[in-house]
Design a protein around this motif. Structure first.
Motif, PDB file in Angstrom:
ATOM      1  N   ALA A  87       0.851  -1.336  -0.085  1.00 53.75           N
ATOM      2  CA  ALA A  87       0.082  -0.047  -0.117  1.00 53.75           C
ATOM      3  C   ALA A  87       0.873   1.437  -0.099  1.00 53.75           C
ATOM      4  O   ALA A  87       0.718   2.170  -0.773  1.00 53.75           O
ATOM      5  CB  ALA A  87      -0.999  -0.126   1.291  1.00 53.75           C
ATOM      6  N   SER A 103       1.117   1.796  -9.739  1.00 50.92           N
ATOM      7  CA  SER A 103       1.097   0.870  -8.499  1.00 50.92           C
ATOM      8  C   SER A 103       2.269  -0.070  -8.915  1.00 50.92           C
ATOM      9  O   SER A 103       2.757  -0.180  -9.898  1.00 50.92           O
ATOM     10  CB  SER A 103      -0.049   0.031  -8.383  1.00 50.92           C
ATOM     11  OG  SER A 103      -0.214  -1.011  -9.524  1.00 50.92           O
ATOM     12  N   VAL A 279      -3.415  -4.104  -4.239  1.00 51.43           N
ATOM     13  CA  VAL A 279      -3.483  -3.739  -2.798  1.00 51.43           C
ATOM     14  C   VAL A 279      -2.527  -2.418  -3.062  1.00 51.43           C
ATOM     15  O   VAL A 279      -3.293  -1.609  -2.498  1.00 51.43           O
ATOM     16  CB  VAL A 279      -2.512  -4.524  -1.930  1.00 51.43           C
ATOM     17  CG1 VAL A 279      -2.375  -3.626  -0.437  1.00 51.43           C
ATOM     18  CG2 VAL A 279      -3.436  -5.866  -1.609  1.00 51.43           C
ATOM     19  N   GLY A 280      -1.637  -2.305  -3.885  1.00 51.85           N
ATOM     20  CA  GLY A 280      -0.970  -0.966  -4.036  1.00 51.85           C
ATOM     21  C   GLY A 280      -1.688  -0.061  -4.867  1.00 51.85           C
ATOM     22  O   GLY A 280      -1.385   1.202  -4.822  1.00 51.85           O
ATOM     23  N   ALA A 283      -5.364   0.711  -1.986  1.00 54.69           N
ATOM     24  CA  ALA A 283      -5.219   1.272  -0.485  1.00 54.69           C
ATOM     25  C   ALA A 283      -5.077   2.896  -0.606  1.00 54.69           C
ATOM     26  O   ALA A 283      -5.793   3.583   0.108  1.00 54.69           O
ATOM     27  CB  ALA A 283      -3.985   0.607   0.314  1.00 54.69           C
ATOM     28  N   SER A 302      -2.894   4.607   4.248  1.00 49.20           N
ATOM     29  CA  SER A 302      -2.756   3.577   3.195  1.00 49.20           C
ATOM     30  C   SER A 302      -2.333   2.330   3.737  1.00 49.20           C
ATOM     31  O   SER A 302      -2.680   1.289   3.544  1.00 49.20           O
ATOM     32  CB  SER A 302      -1.959   3.959   2.107  1.00 49.20           C
ATOM     33  OG  SER A 302      -2.668   5.334   1.549  1.00 49.20           O
ATOM     34  N   GLY A 306      -4.268  -1.339   3.451  1.00 56.47           N
ATOM     35  CA  GLY A 306      -3.501  -2.312   2.776  1.00 56.47           C
ATOM     36  C   GLY A 306      -3.213  -3.618   3.732  1.00 56.47           C
ATOM     37  O   GLY A 306      -3.452  -4.715   3.204  1.00 56.47           O
TER      38      GLY A 306
END
Length: 350
Positions: A87, A103, A279-280, A283, A302, A306
């Motif tokens: 995240a 990301s 996720v990156g 979040a 974040s 995450g």
């Protein structure tokens, strides 16, 4: 009512803390503790939340302590650390590239780790489909793969400095190349290798050990501290290069340090949990809706979001089709794919 309160460390280091963001972070911390207790409670052997708390405090039933401390807690902690790492790495890249769709997955870091893992399984397998070296070297190969990919992307994107648009274009190209290389090696290799690699690429924290926690924990904590110190540089860079230069920012040096931190966080995460996707991407966007776009508040928020995403995905994977376990990456992808489409739609119509 004041929105900020000041916080000072020594004579030369001070911060303005957003009161709303502090409250949000506190609530997320409470939720994280709750999810940790629930996750430690549920499994083939159900342990009540009260017994979990007792076991975590070093009291209660000996069998409960063994199950929680030896098997469940390392897995939960790895999920937490991996979620935080991905995240925060996503938040950094979105700030550096100034693109809400950036990301670790998009610019090829996860793909580089995947190629390294599949290559490791191919090179160190014998004719009997057995590894000739310890599987414990697998995380190191993933970390090296992510780091080498980041270096390649950075070099190819360099032209009198690294611009955000070149970085993302080169990253997307390298990501596609890495995915093609991974697929080719899986097709050409033995079936057992493809099976192992596919589980790892999907992303799972199953089989996590305390040895993994001891390696990942100090790495993540140190990098998070460094990133929080560099957060003000991200805030300035988001205003554009001309403004950043006019206020005295060393853009290229700061950009290099931020990308290096994002790479180390991503490499550490994928080394111990595989290619858990989206996720990156998700979040930081969720955090931005809660606390705004200032990175001093955005990055800690974040990190907790995450962590919750990966912990909840792993919990669902353990209980939904029990006794069969589904990798956590399946559920983060099932949430992330429609969310990615939503972000594309919002970006197009904004």
């Amino acid at each position: 009512m004041q929105k900020y309160t000041s916080f000072r460390i020594g004579r030369n280091l001070s911060f303005l803390i957003d009161k709303k963001a502090s409250f949000v972070v506190f609530i997320l911390l409470l939720i994280t503790v709750g999810v940790t207790i629930v996750s430690a409670s549920i499994g083939q052997l159900y342990i009540s939340p009260l017994e979990v708390v007792k076991a975590l405090a070093g009291a209660g039933n000996d069998m409960h302590q063994t199950v929680i401390h030896s098997f469940r807690l390392p897995r939960i902690l790895i999920a937490l650390l991996v979620g935080m790492s991905l995240a925060v790495a996503g938040g950094i890249l979105q700030g550096v590239i100034r693109n809400p769709l950036a990301s670790p997955d998009i610019i090829g870091l996860t793909g580089g780790a995947s190629v390294a893992v599949v290559g490791f399984l191919a090179i160190f397998s014998d004719d009997n489909n057995s590894l000739v070296v310890s599987i414990n070297w697998l995380p190191l190969s993933a970390f090296i793969g992510a780091s080498v990919t980041a270096i390649i992307v950075y070099i190819l994107a360099w032209k009198n400095g690294v611009s955000p648009i070149r970085l993302v274009l080169v990253g997307v190209g390298i990501s596609a190349l890495m995915q093609a290389g991974t697929t080719m090696m899986m097709i050409m290799g033995p079936i057992f290798q493809a099976s192992q690699a596919n589980i790892w690429i999907t992303g799972t924290v199953n089989g996590s050990k305390w040895a993994d926690v001891k390696i990942l924990f100090p790495l993540v904590i140190a990098l998070l501290f460094i990133v929080l110190v560099l957060a003000r540089n991200l805030n300035v860079q988001e205003l554009g290069e001309e403004i950043a230069v006019s206020v005295g920012s060393k853009i290229q040096a700061q950009r290099f340090m931020l990308i290096a931190a994002a790479t180390a966080l991503t490499g550490g995460a994928v080394a111990f949990a595989g290619g858990i996707g989206f996720v990156g991407l998700m979040a930081p966007h969720m955090a931005r809706r809660l606390v705004g776009s200032a990175f001093g508040a955005l990055l800690p928020t974040s990190a907790l979001i995450g962590a919750l995403l990966v912990m909840i995905a792993d919990l669902i994977g353990r209980i939904l089709f029990a006794p069969l376990e589904i990798p956590a990456g399946v559920f983060t992808a099932s949430i992330g794919a429609p969310y990615f489409i939503y972000l594309l739609y919002k970006t197009r119509h904004s």
